[in-house]
Design an enzyme around this catalytic site. Structure first.
Site, PDB file in Angstrom:
ATOM      1  N   CYS A 131      13.697   9.384  -5.101  1.00 24.33           N
ATOM      2  CA  CYS A 131      13.467   9.007  -6.498  1.00 24.33           C
ATOM      3  C   CYS A 131      13.739   7.517  -6.720  1.00 24.33           C
ATOM      4  O   CYS A 131      14.894   7.116  -6.829  1.00 24.33           O
ATOM      5  CB  CYS A 131      14.359   9.874  -7.386  1.00 24.33           C
ATOM      6  SG  CYS A 131      14.253   9.473  -9.127  1.00 24.33           S
ATOM      7  N   CYS A 134      15.419   6.636 -10.011  1.00 25.82           N
ATOM      8  CA  CYS A 134      16.860   6.914 -10.017  1.00 25.82           C
ATOM      9  C   CYS A 134      17.628   5.853  -9.240  1.00 25.82           C
ATOM     10  O   CYS A 134      18.690   5.412  -9.670  1.00 25.82           O
ATOM     11  CB  CYS A 134      17.156   8.268  -9.359  1.00 25.82           C
ATOM     12  SG  CYS A 134      16.120   9.608  -9.940  1.00 25.82           S
ATOM     13  N   ASP A 135      17.121   5.475  -8.071  1.00 26.76           N
ATOM     14  CA  ASP A 135      17.945   4.714  -7.125  1.00 26.76           C
ATOM     15  C   ASP A 135      17.456   3.296  -6.850  1.00 26.76           C
ATOM     16  O   ASP A 135      18.134   2.545  -6.130  1.00 26.76           O
ATOM     17  CB  ASP A 135      18.033   5.486  -5.794  1.00 26.76           C
ATOM     18  CG  ASP A 135      18.732   6.828  -5.982  1.00 26.76           C
ATOM     19  OD1 ASP A 135      19.592   6.916  -6.884  1.00 26.76           O
ATOM     20  OD2 ASP A 135      18.422   7.776  -5.250  1.00 26.76           O
TER      21      ASP A 135
HETATM   22  C1  LIG Z   1      18.642  12.516  -4.335  1.00 23.50           C
HETATM   23  C2  LIG Z   1      18.306  12.588  -5.817  1.00 23.50           C
HETATM   24  C3  LIG Z   1      18.859  11.649  -6.670  1.00 23.50           C
HETATM   25  C4  LIG Z   1      18.573  11.699  -8.036  1.00 23.50           C
HETATM   26  N1  LIG Z   1      19.147  10.790  -8.860  1.00 23.50           N
HETATM   27  C5  LIG Z   1      18.898  10.838 -10.195  1.00 23.50           C
HETATM   28  C6  LIG Z   1      19.485   9.893 -11.073  1.00 23.50           C
HETATM   29  O1  LIG Z   1      20.217   8.990 -10.658  1.00 23.50           O
HETATM   30  N2  LIG Z   1      19.187   9.998 -12.399  1.00 23.50           N
HETATM   31  C7  LIG Z   1      18.347  10.958 -12.894  1.00 23.50           C
HETATM   32  O2  LIG Z   1      18.143  11.013 -14.108  1.00 23.50           O
HETATM   33  N3  LIG Z   1      17.772  11.864 -12.079  1.00 23.50           N
HETATM   34  C8  LIG Z   1      18.023  11.826 -10.753  1.00 23.50           C
HETATM   35  N4  LIG Z   1      17.410  12.711  -9.906  1.00 23.50           N
HETATM   36  C9  LIG Z   1      16.472  13.684 -10.480  1.00 23.50           C
HETATM   37  C10 LIG Z   1      17.258  14.835 -11.143  1.00 23.50           C
HETATM   38  O3  LIG Z   1      18.213  15.310 -10.231  1.00 23.50           O
HETATM   39  C11 LIG Z   1      16.300  15.941 -11.556  1.00 23.50           C
HETATM   40  O4  LIG Z   1      15.308  15.446 -12.419  1.00 23.50           O
HETATM   41  C12 LIG Z   1      17.069  17.053 -12.271  1.00 23.50           C
HETATM   42  O5  LIG Z   1      18.086  17.548 -11.435  1.00 23.50           O
HETATM   43  C13 LIG Z   1      16.151  18.199 -12.688  1.00 23.50           C
HETATM   44  O6  LIG Z   1      16.939  19.196 -13.246  1.00 23.50           O
HETATM   45  P1  LIG Z   1      16.433  20.703 -13.296  1.00 23.50           P
HETATM   46  O7  LIG Z   1      17.567  21.468 -13.878  1.00 23.50           O
HETATM   47  O8  LIG Z   1      15.112  20.786 -13.931  1.00 23.50           O
HETATM   48  O9  LIG Z   1      16.200  21.133 -11.792  1.00 23.50           O
HETATM   49  P2  LIG Z   1      17.154  21.094 -10.514  1.00 23.50           P
HETATM   50  O10 LIG Z   1      18.220  20.091 -10.616  1.00 23.50           O
HETATM   51  O11 LIG Z   1      16.219  21.020  -9.349  1.00 23.50           O
HETATM   52  O12 LIG Z   1      17.846  22.535 -10.529  1.00 23.50           O
HETATM   53  C14 LIG Z   1      17.132  23.689 -10.230  1.00 23.50           C
HETATM   54  C15 LIG Z   1      18.095  24.850 -10.152  1.00 23.50           C
HETATM   55  O13 LIG Z   1      17.337  26.052 -10.020  1.00 23.50           O
HETATM   56  C16 LIG Z   1      17.927  26.866  -9.037  1.00 23.50           C
HETATM   57  N5  LIG Z   1      16.890  27.761  -8.504  1.00 23.50           N
HETATM   58  C17 LIG Z   1      15.741  27.437  -7.853  1.00 23.50           C
HETATM   59  N6  LIG Z   1      15.051  28.552  -7.537  1.00 23.50           N
HETATM   60  C18 LIG Z   1      15.789  29.599  -8.010  1.00 23.50           C
HETATM   61  C19 LIG Z   1      15.626  31.006  -7.982  1.00 23.50           C
HETATM   62  N7  LIG Z   1      14.570  31.594  -7.404  1.00 23.50           N
HETATM   63  N8  LIG Z   1      16.594  31.762  -8.533  1.00 23.50           N
HETATM   64  C20 LIG Z   1      17.674  31.200  -9.138  1.00 23.50           C
HETATM   65  N9  LIG Z   1      17.875  29.863  -9.192  1.00 23.50           N
HETATM   66  C21 LIG Z   1      16.940  29.082  -8.633  1.00 23.50           C
HETATM   67  C22 LIG Z   1      18.531  25.904  -8.047  1.00 23.50           C
HETATM   68  O14 LIG Z   1      19.569  26.521  -7.324  1.00 23.50           O
HETATM   69  C23 LIG Z   1      19.057  24.812  -8.979  1.00 23.50           C
HETATM   70  O15 LIG Z   1      20.335  25.157  -9.414  1.00 23.50           O
HETATM   71  C24 LIG Z   1      17.689  12.704  -8.546  1.00 23.50           C
HETATM   72  C25 LIG Z   1      17.124  13.639  -7.673  1.00 23.50           C
HETATM   73  C26 LIG Z   1      17.440  13.588  -6.323  1.00 23.50           C
HETATM   74  C27 LIG Z   1      16.831  14.613  -5.396  1.00 23.50           C
END
Ligand SMILES: Cc1cc2nc3c(=O)[nH]c(=O)nc-3n(C[C@H](O)[C@H](O)[C@H](O)COP(=O)(O)OP(=O)(O)OC[C@H]3O[C@@H](n4cnc5c(N)ncnc54)[C@H](O)[C@@H]3O)c2cc1C
Length: 307
Positions: A131, A134-135
């Site tokens: 990302c 993000c970084d």
């Molecule tokens: C390395 C990295 C660094 C990042 N740094 C930043 C940053 O500095 N700032 C920023 O704003 N964003 C950052 N991001 C992006 C940010 O992390 C994501 O946009 C955010 O986490 C999305 O949130 P979400 O809850 O939609 O999904 P996710 O964080 O992907 O969470 C999904 C959840 O669903 C669960 N899940 C999946 N499938 C199933 C299933 N079948 N049954 C039950 N549970 C399930 C997973 O276990 C997880 O808990 C970064 C991403 C990465 C990979």
């Protein structure tokens, strides 16, 4: 019978949990394979409002979970493997155990595709990233590499030139599949160096706990060489975690949930939140905002149904 089952424990799921718990709906949150979601695998988050010094990603999501638990949210370990959304109450299977709920919030995210290099996972958050938004700011006047050949790789490379002194764009094929306009924009950027027909063999250096360079391999003649870089961005796409809902929830050609307005899916009472629907912004704050929207929609839906 539950009022709300929230699938996912990232920013979207946790925020939906805070809102629905405060509305006294006693949500059940299914944690999934990645407790805390994608932020749990990163280090410093500098762009989530409210933290002028930044905050570690795992601490941020853990705090969200604690905040939801204060108001009565219940968390359960396990992964949703099947769902029956054909009639109400909806039925959700958590590793074979079925639960019933009046509403469902799908916040299962979209996992970044990685290259599968031996050291890649060990250096995530320490120079390896998926990302640039993000970084990117961590790489002011430093050298970075972007891997990928599509529009998102071009976008990441262009964005990174705001900070980095040099961006090397590596692609395993000779031709890039990015759209003409995105490719031309990248080619016109003097800071971007193109390296086609090149594979990445590994990223270094785990002994220093940071990225110092990569080992590259020419796709044609197999010749190998090293290149020093400070940051390594993998931009080869994301996989939305929507398998259990396929055939029931409207998904686009890549598997992302198609929104029917607000946080609504094609099924009344089933809502989406976060990266599982959002292929454009993919940020912690947008995911949290989407979790809030889904929770409010679920509250209104339940109220209209007399619950
Ligand atoms: C390395 C990295 C660094 C990042 N740094 C930043 C940053 O500095 N700032 C920023 O704003 N964003 C950052 N991001 C992006 C940010 O992390 C994501 O946009 C955010 O986490 C999305 O949130 P979400 O809850 O939609 O999904 P996710 O964080 O992907 O969470 C999904 C959840 O669903 C669960 N899940 C999946 N499938 C199933 C299933 N079948 N049954 C039950 N549970 C399930 C997973 O276990 C997880 O808990 C970064 C991403 C990465 C990979």
């Amino acid at each position: 019978m539950r009022n709300v089952i929230i699938i996912g424990s990232g920013c979207a799921g946790n925020t939906a949990a805070i809102y629905t718990a405060r509305a006294n709906l006693k949500p059940l949150v299914v944690i999934g394979h990645e407790p805390g979601g994608q932020l749990s695998i990163t280090t410093l988050v500098e762009n989530f409002p409210g933290f002028p010094e930044g905050i570690d990603g795992p601490v941020l999501v853990e705090n969200m979970k604690k905040q939801a638990e204060v108001f009565g949210a219940e968390y359960v370990y396990g992964t949703v493997d099947q769902a029956d959304l054909s009639k109400r109450p909806f039925r959700i299977s958590i590793e074979g155990e079925w639960h019933e709920s009046r509403t469902v919030i799908i916040a299962s995210g979209a996992s970044a595709r990685w290259l599968g290099l031996p050291n890649e996972q060990k250096l995530i958050g320490r120079g390896v990233s998926s990302c640039a938004t993000c970084d990117g700011a961590f790489y002011r006047d430093r050298k970075v590499m972007v891997v990928g050949g599509g529009d998102s790789a071009m976008e990441e490379a262009n964005f990174l030139t705001r900070f980095a002194s040099e961006v090397t764009l590596v692609h395993r094929r000779e031709h890039f599949r990015a759209s003409k306009i995105m490719l031309e924009r990248a080619r016109a950027n003097a800071k971007i160096k193109f390296l086609p027909s090149t594979l990445v063999d590994d990223v270094y250096d785990i002994s220093k706990n940071e990225v110092t360079g990569v080992r590259l391999k020419h796709a044609g003649n197999g010749k190998m060489w090293d290149q020093e870089v400070d940051g390594f961005f993998v931009a080869i796409g994301h996989i939305p975690n929507t398998k259990p809902f396929k055939g029931q929830i409207d998904l686009d050609h890549d598997g992302y949930i198609v929104s029917h307005g607000g946080a609504r899916t094609n099924i009344k009472g089933v809502f989406h939140a976060g990266d599982v629907q959002d292929r454009s912004y993919r940020q912690a704050i947008t995911a949290a905002g989407a979790g809030c929207m889904a929770a409010i929609e679920a509250e209104r839906f339940l109220e209209a149904e007399g619950h």
